[in-house]
Design a protein around this motif. Structure first.
Motif, PDB file in Angstrom:
ATOM      1  N   ILE A  85      -3.746  14.707  -7.498  1.00 55.98           N
ATOM      2  CA  ILE A  85      -2.661  14.126  -6.704  1.00 55.98           C
ATOM      3  C   ILE A  85      -2.215  15.077  -5.598  1.00 55.98           C
ATOM      4  N   ILE A  86      -1.992  16.331  -5.953  1.00 61.98           N
ATOM      5  CA  ILE A  86      -1.513  17.310  -4.973  1.00 61.98           C
ATOM      6  C   ILE A  86      -2.542  17.500  -3.858  1.00 61.98           C
ATOM      7  N   SER A  87      -3.814  17.526  -4.224  1.00 59.93           N
ATOM      8  CA  SER A  87      -4.872  17.688  -3.229  1.00 59.93           C
ATOM      9  C   SER A  87      -4.927  16.490  -2.280  1.00 59.93           C
ATOM     10  N   ASN A 139       0.834  -1.207   0.000  1.00 64.48           N
ATOM     11  CA  ASN A 139       0.000   0.000   0.000  1.00 64.48           C
ATOM     12  C   ASN A 139       0.862   1.248   0.000  1.00 64.48           C
ATOM     13  N   THR A 140       1.960   1.168   0.719  1.00 64.37           N
ATOM     14  CA  THR A 140       2.850   2.321   0.778  1.00 64.37           C
ATOM     15  C   THR A 140       3.498   2.573  -0.572  1.00 64.37           C
ATOM     16  N   LYS A 141       3.837   1.496  -1.300  1.00 64.03           N
ATOM     17  CA  LYS A 141       4.453   1.663  -2.622  1.00 64.03           C
ATOM     18  C   LYS A 141       3.519   2.396  -3.575  1.00 64.03           C
ATOM     19  N   LYS A 142       2.218   2.082  -3.484  1.00 63.98           N
ATOM     20  CA  LYS A 142       1.251   2.775  -4.332  1.00 63.98           C
ATOM     21  C   LYS A 142       1.181   4.252  -3.961  1.00 63.98           C
ATOM     22  N   GLN A 143       1.202   4.492  -2.658  1.00 58.18           N
ATOM     23  CA  GLN A 143       1.149   5.870  -2.193  1.00 58.18           C
ATOM     24  C   GLN A 143       2.427   6.616  -2.565  1.00 58.18           C
ATOM     25  N   LEU A 144       3.553   5.889  -2.561  1.00 56.75           N
ATOM     26  CA  LEU A 144       4.822   6.528  -2.890  1.00 56.75           C
ATOM     27  C   LEU A 144       4.849   7.061  -4.311  1.00 56.75           C
ATOM     28  N   ARG A 145       4.106   6.405  -5.225  1.00 48.44           N
ATOM     29  CA  ARG A 145       4.042   6.898  -6.605  1.00 48.44           C
ATOM     30  C   ARG A 145       3.411   8.285  -6.634  1.00 48.44           C
TER      31      ARG A 145
END
Length: 277
Positions: A211-213, A166-172
């Protein structure tokens, strides 16, 4: 006897002088700030971030920091240390896994699990006791031991968190957000259009805004504005810079446009800000 290499503080409502909104300043040493209650909106090197209870803010030397807002119950426990402590602990030769934790290219806020946060509090308490009220003959050695344990446990948790799916997806998303911030840092004095940054990232303005939001809870336009504003404040506080100098350095068309921008976002004129504090 106190240990001058270390400062451990509990900051709460009684220490409001430490919580000054919209006043940028620069850290000069490594530090850890554990949020013990409440929530705070901050910027670190122009990057907007929200920290809450059990979040750990990792502070590196020469970072710019600014408080934007905080709740009435916001409290923190802080640790600031001299660089010599890292050399004594041997972090520079013992573990390459620490590089990711200390790297300036990664996020500086770690959301701790409750058990990790409690362990951090305990180690901070022992370090404080040994630093300020210690008569133990091996006080400095014990401080080094507790400090090393604290760093290794936090770094281990941080590295394991990065490895989860899950973190890897968020890291993108965070990678795109980080690239956006780096582009702003490079171009904000001349380019203030969201479209420009979207084009540089090869994504649509809509996707960039989404993404920024999600990552920062702010729009790209808000971040661009805050970046310009922070730089303006830093420049205005430098006695060597006149207001005209700031207008020129930030590439505003004239003094009146800059004054309107500054007053709209701060409630005071550039001159009033320059003369304040």
């Amino acid at each position: 006897m106190t240990d001058p290499r270390i400062a451990v503080l509990n900051i709460n409502k009684a220490h409001q002088k430490y919580f000054v909104i919209d006043r940028p300043y620069q850290f000069t040493s490594f530090g850890l700030i554990l949020i013990t209650s409440g929530k705070c909106e901050i910027t670190i090197n122009l990057e907007p971030t929200i920290v809450k209870k059990d979040d750990l803010l990792v502070v590196l030397s020469n970072q710019f920091f600014e408080i934007k807002n905080f709740t009435h119950d916001f409290t923190v426990k802080t640790l600031f240390v001299d660089s010599t402590l890292f050399l004594e602990a041997g972090f520079h030769i013992k573990s390459s896994n620490l590089i990711r934790f200390f790297s300036s290219t990664h996020a500086k806020v770690v959301s701790l699990e409750r058990g990790v946060a409690l362990g951090l509090k305990y180690n901070l308490k022992r370090i404080a006791q040994l630093s300020y009220f210690n008569e133990n003959n091996f006080g400095k050695e014990l401080i080094l031991s507790y400090f090393s344990t604290l760093i290794y446990e936090i770094a281990d948790f941080y590295n394991k968190t990065l490895q989860s799916d899950n973190t890897k997806k968020q890291l993108r998303k965070e990678a795109i957000a980080n690239d956006f911030l780096q582009l702003i840092a490079k171009h904000f004095k001349k380019e203030r259009r969201v479209d420009f940054y979207a084009q540089q990232l090869f994504i649509s303005r809509k996707h960039l805004t989404k993404i920024i939001s999600e990552v920062f809870e702010k729009t790209p336009k808000q971040i661009i504005t805050e970046t310009i504003l922070l730089e303006a404040k830093v420049l205005l506080k430098n006695p060597k810079n006149s207001i005209n100098d700031v207008v020129s350095l930030l590439n505003f068309p004239d003094n009146s446009v800059f004054s309107k921008f500054f007053r709209t976002n701060t409630g005071m004129s550039p001159r009033e800000y320059k003369l304040s504090n």
